[in-house]
Write a protein that holds these residues in place. Structure first.
Motif, PDB file in Angstrom:
ATOM      1  N   ILE A 131      64.850  31.897 -18.639  1.00 27.21           N
ATOM      2  CA  ILE A 131      65.634  31.425 -17.501  1.00 27.21           C
ATOM      3  C   ILE A 131      65.672  29.897 -17.546  1.00 27.21           C
ATOM      4  CG2 ILE A 131      65.778  31.339 -14.987  1.00 27.21           C
ATOM      5  CD1 ILE A 131      66.193  34.145 -15.951  1.00 27.21           C
ATOM      6  N   ALA A 132      66.883  29.344 -17.578  1.00 21.57           N
ATOM      7  CA  ALA A 132      67.045  27.889 -17.564  1.00 21.57           C
ATOM      8  C   ALA A 132      66.565  27.353 -16.215  1.00 21.57           C
ATOM      9  CB  ALA A 132      68.499  27.519 -17.787  1.00 21.57           C
ATOM     10  N   LYS A 133      65.878  26.222 -16.250  1.00 21.59           N
ATOM     11  CA  LYS A 133      65.369  25.598 -15.028  1.00 21.59           C
ATOM     12  C   LYS A 133      66.067  24.261 -14.815  1.00 21.59           C
ATOM     13  CE  LYS A 133      62.077  28.681 -14.495  1.00 21.59           C
ATOM     14  NZ  LYS A 133      62.365  29.829 -13.725  1.00 21.59           N
ATOM     15  N   PRO A 134      66.504  23.995 -13.587  1.00 21.78           N
ATOM     16  CA  PRO A 134      67.109  22.700 -13.288  1.00 21.78           C
ATOM     17  C   PRO A 134      66.031  21.638 -13.087  1.00 21.78           C
ATOM     18  CG  PRO A 134      67.084  24.036 -11.319  1.00 21.78           C
ATOM     19  CD  PRO A 134      66.536  24.889 -12.435  1.00 21.78           C
ATOM     20  N   THR A 135      66.412  20.392 -13.303  1.00 22.64           N
ATOM     21  CA  THR A 135      65.512  19.292 -12.984  1.00 22.64           C
ATOM     22  C   THR A 135      65.547  19.081 -11.469  1.00 22.64           C
ATOM     23  OG1 THR A 135      67.238  17.614 -13.156  1.00 22.64           O
ATOM     24  CG2 THR A 135      66.048  18.169 -15.201  1.00 22.64           C
ATOM     25  N   GLU A 150      68.711  18.249  -6.354  1.00 21.25           N
ATOM     26  CA  GLU A 150      69.154  17.337  -5.297  1.00 21.25           C
ATOM     27  C   GLU A 150      70.665  17.125  -5.361  1.00 21.25           C
ATOM     28  OE1 GLU A 150      67.524  16.284  -2.589  1.00 21.25           O
ATOM     29  OE2 GLU A 150      65.988  17.625  -3.380  1.00 21.25           O
ATOM     30  N   GLN A 151      71.210  17.001  -6.576  1.00 16.04           N
ATOM     31  CA  GLN A 151      72.655  16.825  -6.743  1.00 16.04           C
ATOM     32  C   GLN A 151      73.398  18.053  -6.200  1.00 16.04           C
ATOM     33  OE1 GLN A 151      74.482  14.366  -7.401  1.00 16.04           O
ATOM     34  NE2 GLN A 151      76.431  15.128  -8.142  1.00 16.04           N
ATOM     35  N   PHE A 152      72.914  19.250  -6.505  1.00 14.27           N
ATOM     36  CA  PHE A 152      73.520  20.489  -6.021  1.00 14.27           C
ATOM     37  C   PHE A 152      73.525  20.522  -4.490  1.00 14.27           C
ATOM     38  CE2 PHE A 152      73.115  25.034  -4.844  1.00 14.27           C
ATOM     39  CZ  PHE A 152      74.250  25.543  -5.445  1.00 14.27           C
ATOM     40  N   LYS A 153      72.384  20.217  -3.887  1.00 13.59           N
ATOM     41  CA  LYS A 153      72.282  20.212  -2.420  1.00 13.59           C
ATOM     42  C   LYS A 153      73.236  19.184  -1.813  1.00 13.59           C
ATOM     43  CE  LYS A 153      67.477  21.719  -2.405  1.00 13.59           C
ATOM     44  NZ  LYS A 153      66.074  21.286  -2.192  1.00 13.59           N
ATOM     45  N   THR A 154      73.333  18.021  -2.437  1.00 15.22           N
ATOM     46  CA  THR A 154      74.220  16.966  -1.949  1.00 15.22           C
ATOM     47  C   THR A 154      75.680  17.395  -2.044  1.00 15.22           C
ATOM     48  OG1 THR A 154      72.643  15.252  -2.570  1.00 15.22           O
ATOM     49  CG2 THR A 154      74.934  14.563  -2.319  1.00 15.22           C
ATOM     50  N   LEU A 155      76.053  18.056  -3.132  1.00 10.09           N
ATOM     51  CA  LEU A 155      77.434  18.503  -3.328  1.00 10.09           C
ATOM     52  C   LEU A 155      77.866  19.496  -2.249  1.00 10.09           C
ATOM     53  CD1 LEU A 155      77.351  19.006  -7.193  1.00 10.09           C
ATOM     54  CD2 LEU A 155      78.686  17.282  -5.964  1.00 10.09           C
ATOM     55  N   LEU A 156      76.932  20.305  -1.755  1.00 15.59           N
ATOM     56  CA  LEU A 156      77.264  21.351  -0.789  1.00 15.59           C
ATOM     57  C   LEU A 156      76.946  20.965   0.653  1.00 15.59           C
ATOM     58  CD1 LEU A 156      76.002  24.410  -2.837  1.00 15.59           C
ATOM     59  CD2 LEU A 156      78.296  23.440  -2.746  1.00 15.59           C
ATOM     60  N   ALA A 157      76.392  19.778   0.856  1.00 11.48           N
ATOM     61  CA  ALA A 157      75.930  19.368   2.182  1.00 11.48           C
ATOM     62  C   ALA A 157      77.035  19.355   3.235  1.00 11.48           C
ATOM     63  CB  ALA A 157      75.265  17.994   2.104  1.00 11.48           C
ATOM     64  N   GLY A 158      78.260  19.056   2.863  1.00 11.32           N
ATOM     65  CA  GLY A 158      79.330  18.956   3.841  1.00 11.32           C
ATOM     66  C   GLY A 158      80.024  20.262   4.168  1.00 11.32           C
ATOM     67  N   PRO A 212      80.457  23.966   5.817  1.00 12.98           N
ATOM     68  CA  PRO A 212      79.912  24.632   7.005  1.00 12.98           C
ATOM     69  C   PRO A 212      79.326  26.014   6.716  1.00 12.98           C
ATOM     70  CG  PRO A 212      82.290  24.850   6.966  1.00 12.98           C
ATOM     71  CD  PRO A 212      81.916  23.966   5.791  1.00 12.98           C
ATOM     72  N   GLY A 213      78.256  26.349   7.421  1.00 15.52           N
ATOM     73  CA  GLY A 213      77.706  27.701   7.373  1.00 15.52           C
ATOM     74  C   GLY A 213      77.020  28.081   6.080  1.00 15.52           C
ATOM     75  N   VAL A 214      76.606  27.092   5.292  1.00 15.96           N
ATOM     76  CA  VAL A 214      76.017  27.352   3.980  1.00 15.96           C
ATOM     77  C   VAL A 214      74.497  27.414   4.091  1.00 15.96           C
ATOM     78  CG1 VAL A 214      75.700  26.410   1.654  1.00 15.96           C
ATOM     79  CG2 VAL A 214      77.928  26.274   2.769  1.00 15.96           C
ATOM     80  N   GLU A 215      73.913  28.416   3.439  1.00 15.70           N
ATOM     81  CA  GLU A 215      72.465  28.537   3.352  1.00 15.70           C
ATOM     82  C   GLU A 215      72.085  28.439   1.878  1.00 15.70           C
ATOM     83  OE1 GLU A 215      68.868  31.613   4.579  1.00 15.70           O
ATOM     84  OE2 GLU A 215      70.949  32.283   4.734  1.00 15.70           O
ATOM     85  N   ILE A 216      71.207  27.499   1.552  1.00 12.78           N
ATOM     86  CA  ILE A 216      70.755  27.324   0.164  1.00 12.78           C
ATOM     87  C   ILE A 216      69.364  27.914   0.046  1.00 12.78           C
ATOM     88  CG2 ILE A 216      70.183  25.660  -1.643  1.00 12.78           C
ATOM     89  CD1 ILE A 216      72.384  23.854  -0.503  1.00 12.78           C
ATOM     90  N   LYS A 217      69.191  28.781  -0.972  1.00 13.84           N
ATOM     91  CA  LYS A 217      67.915  29.466  -1.184  1.00 13.84           C
ATOM     92  C   LYS A 217      67.473  29.282  -2.635  1.00 13.84           C
ATOM     93  CE  LYS A 217      69.220  33.397   1.745  1.00 13.84           C
ATOM     94  NZ  LYS A 217      69.356  34.855   1.735  1.00 13.84           N
ATOM     95  N   ALA A 218      66.161  29.258  -2.830  1.00 15.59           N
ATOM     96  CA  ALA A 218      65.598  29.251  -4.169  1.00 15.59           C
ATOM     97  C   ALA A 218      65.733  30.648  -4.767  1.00 15.59           C
ATOM     98  CB  ALA A 218      64.129  28.846  -4.126  1.00 15.59           C
ATOM     99  N   MET A 219      66.113  30.694  -6.049  1.00 16.66           N
ATOM    100  CA  MET A 219      66.281  31.969  -6.748  1.00 16.66           C
ATOM    101  C   MET A 219      65.784  31.831  -8.180  1.00 16.66           C
ATOM    102  SD  MET A 219      70.089  33.124  -5.527  1.00 16.66           S
ATOM    103  CE  MET A 219      69.977  34.564  -6.576  1.00 16.66           C
ATOM    104  N   PHE A 220      64.661  32.425  -8.487  1.00 19.45           N
ATOM    105  CA  PHE A 220      64.141  32.444  -9.848  1.00 19.45           C
ATOM    106  C   PHE A 220      64.030  31.039 -10.441  1.00 19.45           C
ATOM    107  CE2 PHE A 220      66.756  36.265  -9.145  1.00 19.45           C
ATOM    108  CZ  PHE A 220      65.746  37.199  -9.071  1.00 19.45           C
ATOM    109  N   GLY A 221      63.601  30.085  -9.641  1.00 21.21           N
ATOM    110  CA  GLY A 221      63.466  28.706 -10.099  1.00 21.21           C
ATOM    111  C   GLY A 221      64.756  27.918 -10.046  1.00 21.21           C
ATOM    112  N   ASN A 222      65.841  28.538  -9.656  1.00 22.14           N
ATOM    113  CA  ASN A 222      67.141  27.891  -9.526  1.00 22.14           C
ATOM    114  C   ASN A 222      67.534  27.930  -8.049  1.00 22.14           C
ATOM    115  OD1 ASN A 222      68.246  27.277 -12.386  1.00 22.14           O
ATOM    116  ND2 ASN A 222      67.314  29.293 -12.575  1.00 22.14           N
ATOM    117  N   LEU A 223      68.784  27.625  -7.738  1.00 20.48           N
ATOM    118  CA  LEU A 223      69.242  27.633  -6.352  1.00 20.48           C
ATOM    119  C   LEU A 223      70.512  28.458  -6.214  1.00 20.48           C
ATOM    120  CD1 LEU A 223      68.853  23.831  -5.493  1.00 20.48           C
ATOM    121  CD2 LEU A 223      67.323  25.692  -4.844  1.00 20.48           C
ATOM    122  N   GLY A 224      70.675  29.069  -5.049  1.00 18.63           N
ATOM    123  CA  GLY A 224      71.902  29.779  -4.719  1.00 18.63           C
ATOM    124  C   GLY A 224      72.394  29.308  -3.361  1.00 18.63           C
ATOM    125  N   ALA A 225      73.714  29.229  -3.204  1.00 18.03           N
ATOM    126  CA  ALA A 225      74.330  28.844  -1.930  1.00 18.03           C
ATOM    127  C   ALA A 225      75.080  30.058  -1.396  1.00 18.03           C
ATOM    128  CB  ALA A 225      75.271  27.665  -2.123  1.00 18.03           C
TER     129      ALA A 225
END
Length: 120
Positions: free
Chosen positions: A3-7, A12-20, A22-35
């Motif tokens: 499983i590829a792991k993000p730095t 942080e870049q992913f979270k920043t891209l999706l910050a604006g 509405p109604g988004v929940e970001i969760k950790a998934m297998f060392g990665n992130l899902g929105a």
């Protein structure tokens, strides 16, 4: 299967891209992130690739206009998702992420899974 792991910077870049959005929940998934929206994943981070779940027409438009990547483990990419490098211009990813959110928000809400019964 590895499983590829993000730095941390990719996360942080992913979270920043999706910050604006509405109604988004970001969760950790297998060392990665899902929105997620309404329990359905519309974007994910796998290593340094942002995967977007777009409508068929939007996916075709993106793949015709940009270099895209498979999203998911090598040899087993996730169907229905198209990948972009997390380092692509923010405005580009934000625009496509908004389209993915709009598309997935039209799907029926996903019911939460019931907790598994405890073994005695």
């Amino acid at each position: 299967m590895e499983i590829a792991k993000p730095t941390e910077a990719d996360k942080e870049q992913f979270k920043t891209l999706l910050a604006g959005l509405p109604g988004v929940e970001i969760k950790a998934m297998f060392g990665n992130l899902g929105a997620f929206v309404n329990g359905n994943m519309f974007a994910g981070l796998f290593g340094s690739t942002v995967g977007l779940r777009l409508s068929d027409a939007d996916r075709e438009e993106l793949t015709a206009s940009s270099e895209t990547l498979p999203f998911g483990p090598a040899g087993r990419p996730m169907a229905g998702y198209v990948g972009l490098p997390v380092q692509d211009p923010a405005a580009k990813i934000e625009s496509w992420a908004a389209r993915a959110l709009d598309h997935v928000a039209t799907l029926p809400p996903k019911a939460p899974k019931s907790p598994k019964p405890k073994k005695s």
